[in-house]
Design an enzyme around this catalytic site. Structure first.
Site, PDB file in Angstrom:
ATOM      1  N   ASP A  60       0.843  -1.197   0.000  1.00 20.36           N
ATOM      2  CA  ASP A  60       0.000   0.000   0.000  1.00 20.36           C
ATOM      3  C   ASP A  60       0.881   1.251   0.000  1.00 20.36           C
ATOM      4  OD1 ASP A  60      -2.138   1.779   0.146  1.00 20.36           O
ATOM      5  OD2 ASP A  60      -2.288   1.634   2.324  1.00 20.36           O
ATOM      6  N   ASP A 170      -4.876  -2.960  12.747  1.00 23.28           N
ATOM      7  CA  ASP A 170      -4.952  -1.727  13.546  1.00 23.28           C
ATOM      8  C   ASP A 170      -4.133  -1.858  14.823  1.00 23.28           C
ATOM      9  OD1 ASP A 170      -6.741  -0.870  11.667  1.00 23.28           O
ATOM     10  OD2 ASP A 170      -8.514  -0.943  12.966  1.00 23.28           O
ATOM     11  N   ASP A 200      -1.190  10.215   9.801  1.00 22.57           N
ATOM     12  CA  ASP A 200      -2.104   9.456   8.960  1.00 22.57           C
ATOM     13  C   ASP A 200      -3.320   8.974   9.759  1.00 22.57           C
ATOM     14  OD1 ASP A 200      -2.602   8.076   6.381  1.00 22.57           O
ATOM     15  OD2 ASP A 200      -2.356   6.253   7.579  1.00 22.57           O
ATOM     16  N   GLU A 241      -4.379  14.248   8.967  1.00 22.56           N
ATOM     17  CA  GLU A 241      -5.358  13.797   7.977  1.00 22.56           C
ATOM     18  C   GLU A 241      -6.675  13.577   8.718  1.00 22.56           C
ATOM     19  OE1 GLU A 241      -6.034  10.288   4.640  1.00 22.56           O
ATOM     20  OE2 GLU A 241      -5.061   9.815   6.548  1.00 22.56           O
TER      21      GLU A 241
END
Length: 542
Positions: A60, A170, A200, A241
Site C-alpha cells: 500500500d 490496527d 495518517d 489527515e
C-alpha cells in the site's frame, strides 16, 4: 526558527518511490529526491512532505510499515536520509514526514510476535476478537476490496481488526506501551531535524482511544503527541489527515494545542463542486460555514493528493454532480465515494483552466499544498488498479522514462505515462521551465507571488460583488493597513462586474493571467477573461 513558520509555507508533496531514481534500479529513492530539490526552490516551495520511505512490503505505497525506524533499502539507508536533510537545510527547505501509527503491516515484528501466542507481550498491541463484532460508525475504508474490518488469523486463533486493508492490522493506541513506542518513533525522527509529521488516519486513532478512555472524546491521543513535540522541538508541527465533519475541526485543533495544520477535506470537496459548476458560490459557502482556525494554527488546502478524490463531505446530490462532471465513466470512480483521476485530465487538459484552479487554491486562506507533477499538468493511468492510477513517475524530460529512471521498462516501480496529451514527451519539467506562459511558468509565478503577499496570512472575508462564476476573497493587514483581494473566474466566458468594496477604489495588480484594464469607477469595475484570475493590492497612499 519561528514557531509559526508554517503560517507562510507552501508545501510540496513528494512520493520518494516515484520522484527520481538515482541508481538505475527502477525505483525512486532518497538520493533522487535530494538531487532534485533545486526544482522545488525554483518552484518557490519552502517545505516538502515526504510520503513513506520506511521499511515496508509496499503493498500500500509504504503505508504498510514493517519498521518505523528504518529506511527501506529500496530508498537507500539512514545516511541517505541525513544527506537529504542536509541538502534541504542548504536550500532552506523544511521537511515533513509521515507518522503512520494507526496500523502496521502484517509483516511488522510487533504483529508477528502478537499472533504467535495469546500470552505474547505484543498481543494487546493490536485489536483481537473471537468473533467479528460491529463497531458503531466503523466501516471498511475500501468497500468492494475489503468486506469486513475483521480477518481471521489461523496462527493467532482469533480475528484481528483492520479498518484499512487486511494486511494492515490496527494498532491498539489505547495501550500505554504502544503510545510509548509512538513517542520513541517521533523523538527519533525529530532528532534528525524534521519539521514535523503528517499524521495518517487521525480519526481512526481517536476512535480507538475514545473506546478505551472517553475523556476528551478520545482526542487525548493528540495531546500525547503534542507533548512529545513540546519536549523535543516546539517549532515542529503536526499536520493531521482529518476527514471529519467541519463541525469537529475545533476539537482537532484543540485551541492550537493539538494539530497545527488540519487537512481541510470540507473546503477541498466544495472547491471541486465549484469547479464542476463553474461558479464561486459553493466554495464561498464552505468558507462561510468553516470557523477560522485558532491562533498558531492553519488549514491545509490542496487540489489533488496521492489518494482518491474523496467526496464524502458533499451531499449525495452534490457528490453525483462532481462525479458526472469529472468522472463520467465508472472506471474513473472508486469506493463508491471518490474519483481516481489527476487534476489535469479532470479539467480536460486545458492549461488555462488548470492554471485557474491553481490560482484558486493558492488564493485560499490556509497553507497551500502542491502534489508532485501538478505544476506541469501530469495525467493519470486508469489501467492501473485502484489509487495507483494517480501514482505514476514524475516527468522530468522527454528522454527515456521521462527522465525518471535509466532502468528498463520492466524494472520500473510503475510505468510512466508515455503517450497522448499527458505523456512525458508532451508534458515535462525540462520543456516547460524556460517558458513563462507554460503551466509550470505560471505556477512558479503564482507560488512566488503567494509567498510574497504577507496579507494572505492575515484575517480574511469574502469579497463583495455579484457575479456567479467568480470567487473572491479579501485579506486585511490591520497593522500595516494594506489590503489584497483575489478574484478568480471559474467560468469559460469573460466577465465584468462591480467590486462593492468602498475602500478599494484604487487597485493595482500583483498577479494576473493576462493584461487587464485598470479598474475604474465608483465602485470599480473588474474585468476577468475566461478562467481568468487577478490578485490585487490597494494602492498605497503617500
Amino acid at each position: 526558527m519561528h514557531e509559526d513558520w508554517h503560517r507562510n509555507a507552501v508545501i510540496y508533496q513528494i512520493d520518494p518511490s516515484l520522484f527520481r531514481d538515482s541508481n538505475g534500479d527502477g525505483r525512486g529513492d532518497l538520493r533522487g529526491v535530494a538531487d532534485r530539490l533545486d526544482h522545488l526552490r525554483a518552484l518557490g516551495a519552502n517545505c516538502i512532505w515526504l510520503l513513506p520511505f520506511y521499511k515496508s512490503p509496499f503493498r500500500d505505497a509504504g503505508y504498510d510499515v514493517s519498521d518505523h525506524l528504518s529506511v527501506d533499502p529500496r530508498f537507500g539507508d539512514i545516511a541517505d536520509f541525513i544527506h537529504l536533510m542536509e541538502r534541504a537545510e542548504e536550500l532552506q527547505l523544511r521537511v515533513l514526514i509521515e507518522l503512520v501509527v494507526q496500523h502496521t503491516s502484517v509483516d511488522h515484528p510487533w504483529f508477528q510476535h502478537a499472533r504467535s501466542h495469546r500470552d505474547s507481550p505484543y498481543r494487546d498491541w493490536f485489536l483481537w476478537s473471537d468473533e467479528p463484532v460491529e463497531v458503531e460508525g466503523v466501516e471498511p475504508i475500501f468497500p468492494g476490496i475489503e468486506d469486513s474490518i475483521w480477518t481471521w488469523d489461523e496462527q493467532a486463533g482469533q480475528y484481528y481488526r483492520h479498518v484499512f486493508y487486511s494486511h494492515q492490522p490496527d494498532l491498539n493506541v489505547a495501550n500505554p506501551a504502544v503510545r510509548a513506542e509512538i513517542a520513541r518513533i517521533m523523538a527519533y525522527w525529530l532528532r534528525l531535524g524534521i519539521a514535523g509529521f503528517r499524521v495518517d488516519a487521525v480519526p481512526h486513532m481517536v476512535e480507538v482511544a475514545r473506546a478505551a478512555d472517553p475523556r476528551k472524546d478520545g482526542l487525548w491521543i493528540l495531546d500525547d503527541m503534542r507533548d512529545v513535540i513540546a519536549r523535543r522541538n516546539p517549532d515542529a508541527v503536526l499536520m493531521g489527515e482529518t476527514d471529519v465533519p467541519v463541525s469537529k475541526y475545533d476539537e482537532y485543533f484543540g485551541n492550537g494545542q493539538r494539530l497545527n495544520l488540519l487537512l481541510d477535506f470540507w473546503v477541498n470537496n466544495h472547491l471541486f463542486l465549484a469547479l464542476a459548476r463553474g461558479e464561486g458560490e459553493p466554495l464561498a459557502r464552505a468558507l462561510t460555514e468553516r470557523k477560522p482556525p485558532p491562533p498558531h494554527s492553519r488549514f491545509g488546502v490542496w487540489l489533488r493528493n496521492h489518494d482518491e478524490l474523496d467526496l464524502e463531505q458533499l451531499s449525495p446530490q452534490e457528490r453525483e454532480e462532481v462525479m458526472a462532471a469529472f468522472a463520467p465513466d465508472e472506471d474513473m470512480r472508486i469506493y463508491g465515494r471518490g474519483i481516481r483521476r489527476r487534476l489535469a485530465p479532470m479539467l480536460g487538459g486545458d492549461d488555462a483552466r488548470i492554471a485557474m484552479a491553481h490560482a484558486l487554491m493558492l488564493s485560499l486562506p490556509g497553507v497551500p499544498i502542491l502534489r508532485y507533477g501538478e505544476e506541469i499538468g501530469m495525467g493519470d493511468d486508469l489501467s492501473l488498479p485502484e489509487r495507483r492510477s494517480v501514482r505514476t513517475p514524475m516527468q522530468w524530460s522527454d528522454t527515456r522514462n521521462g527522465g525518471f529512471s535509466s532502468a528498463d521498462a520492466g524494472e520500473l516501480v510503475a510505468p510512466p505515462i508515455s503517450e497522448g496529451a499527458f505523456g512525458y514527451p508532451a508534458r515535462n519539467v525540462e520543456a516547460e521551465m524556460p517558458q513563462p506562459d507554460s503551466l509550470l511558468g505560471r505556477t512558479i509565478a503564482m507560488v512566488g507571488c503567494r509567498l510574497g503577499i504577507r496579507e494572505m496570512g492575515c484575517p480574511y472575508r469574502l469579497a463583495r460583488f455579484e457575479c456567479r462564476p467568480v470567487f473572491g476573497v479579501r485579506y486585511d493587514d490591520e497593522e500595516g493597513g494594506s489590503v489584497v483581494v483575489a478574484l478568480i473566474n471559474l467560468g469559460g466566458e469573460p466577465v465584468e462586474f462591480a467590486l462593492r468594496e468602498d475602500d478599494l477604489l484604487e487597485l493595482v495588480d500583483v498577479l494576473r493571467d493576462r493584461d487587464y484594464p485598470t479598474p475604474e469607477g465608483k465602485p470599480p469595475r473588474i474585468a476577468l477573461g475566461p478562467y481568468g484570475y487577478r490578485w490585487m493590492r490597494r494602492k498605497q497612499r503617500e
